[in-house]
Write a protein that holds these residues in place. Structure first.
Motif, PDB file in Angstrom:
ATOM      1  N   GLU A   1       0.851  -1.192   0.000  1.00 10.57           N
ATOM      2  CA  GLU A   1       0.000   0.000   0.000  1.00 10.57           C
ATOM      3  C   GLU A   1       0.874   1.224   0.000  1.00 10.57           C
ATOM      4  OE1 GLU A   1      -0.149   2.501   2.484  1.00 10.57           O
ATOM      5  OE2 GLU A   1       1.327   1.448   3.675  1.00 10.57           O
ATOM      6  N   CYS A   2       0.260   2.359  -0.394  1.00 12.25           N
ATOM      7  CA  CYS A   2       0.926   3.650  -0.255  1.00 12.25           C
ATOM      8  C   CYS A   2      -0.130   4.733  -0.085  1.00 12.25           C
ATOM      9  CB  CYS A   2       1.841   3.958  -1.435  1.00 12.25           C
ATOM     10  SG  CYS A   2       0.981   4.224  -2.979  1.00 12.25           S
ATOM     11  N   VAL A   3       0.281   5.823   0.548  1.00 13.04           N
ATOM     12  CA  VAL A   3      -0.564   6.998   0.737  1.00 13.04           C
ATOM     13  C   VAL A   3       0.244   8.204   0.277  1.00 13.04           C
ATOM     14  CG1 VAL A   3      -1.824   8.437   2.384  1.00 13.04           C
ATOM     15  CG2 VAL A   3      -1.728   5.953   2.733  1.00 13.04           C
ATOM     16  N   VAL A   4      -0.344   9.040  -0.580  1.00  9.91           N
ATOM     17  CA  VAL A   4       0.326  10.238  -1.070  1.00  9.91           C
ATOM     18  C   VAL A   4      -0.512  11.471  -0.765  1.00  9.91           C
ATOM     19  CG1 VAL A   4       1.619   9.061  -2.892  1.00  9.91           C
ATOM     20  CG2 VAL A   4      -0.650   9.964  -3.402  1.00  9.91           C
ATOM     21  N   THR A   5       0.180  12.597  -0.589  1.00  7.43           N
ATOM     22  CA  THR A   5      -0.503  13.872  -0.343  1.00  7.43           C
ATOM     23  C   THR A   5       0.076  14.938  -1.251  1.00  7.43           C
ATOM     24  OG1 THR A   5       1.041  14.463   1.429  1.00  7.43           O
ATOM     25  CG2 THR A   5      -1.021  13.385   2.098  1.00  7.43           C
ATOM     26  N   GLU A   6      -0.759  15.919  -1.574  1.00  9.66           N
ATOM     27  CA  GLU A   6      -0.319  17.091  -2.334  1.00  9.66           C
ATOM     28  C   GLU A   6       0.326  18.064  -1.358  1.00  9.66           C
ATOM     29  OE1 GLU A   6      -3.355  18.812  -4.840  1.00  9.66           O
ATOM     30  OE2 GLU A   6      -4.346  16.869  -5.019  1.00  9.66           O
TER      31      GLU A   6
END
Length: 147
Positions: A47-52
């Motif tokens: 899994e991965c989580v990205v943010t601006e």
């Protein structure tokens, strides 16, 4: 292999999330505001989580591969997916991690280079010492990759 976005019940993947960020209160800081992806290969492997972050920067806040599936290219596949998916709207993919001989070489193999660091990040933001491979993490190291 398939990568899909997760929009609901992100906490159902908490065991994977905690592999990369072992304090749940820290995960809570970015989980709902971030975009989450899971990589499936018969079942969820990573899994991965990205943010601006503004100014054309997309940050990987969390990326984890099940321990028994590490070293099989799943983490790199997620990073390559992000670089491709977000290339039109962003110029930089960045990640912050502990200054560890386990994680830094992985990111460098994926095309990242050291950018800057935040001294005492782990000691100032976690309620207990964080160790990786017997080494206490103190500073947060940021690495960036052009996309």
């Amino acid at each position: 292999m398939k990568i899909r976005e997760v929009n609901e019940n992100k906490k159902k993947f908490i065991s994977l999330l905690l592999l990369a960020d072992e304090q749940e209160s820290m995960v809570d800081r970015y989980l709902e505001k971030g975009t989450m992806y899971v990589l499936e290969d018969s079942n969820v492997k990573a899994e991965c989580v990205v943010t601006e972050e503004g100014n054309g920067v997309l940050e990987i806040k969390n990326i984890a591969v099940e321990p028994k599936n590490q070293g099989k290219g799943y983490g790199k596949a997620l990073i390559d997916f992000l670089a491709s998916k977000y290339a039109d709207g962003y110029s930089v993919l960045q990640v912050g991690t502990g200054d560890s001989p386990l994680t830094i070489p992985f990111y460098e193999k994926c095309g990242f280079a050291r950018s800057h660091s935040i001294p005492n990040f782990f000691t100032d933001n976690y309620d207990h010492p964080i160790y990786e491979d017997g080494i206490q993490l103190i500073d947060m190291v940021y690495l960036q990759r052009r996309i």
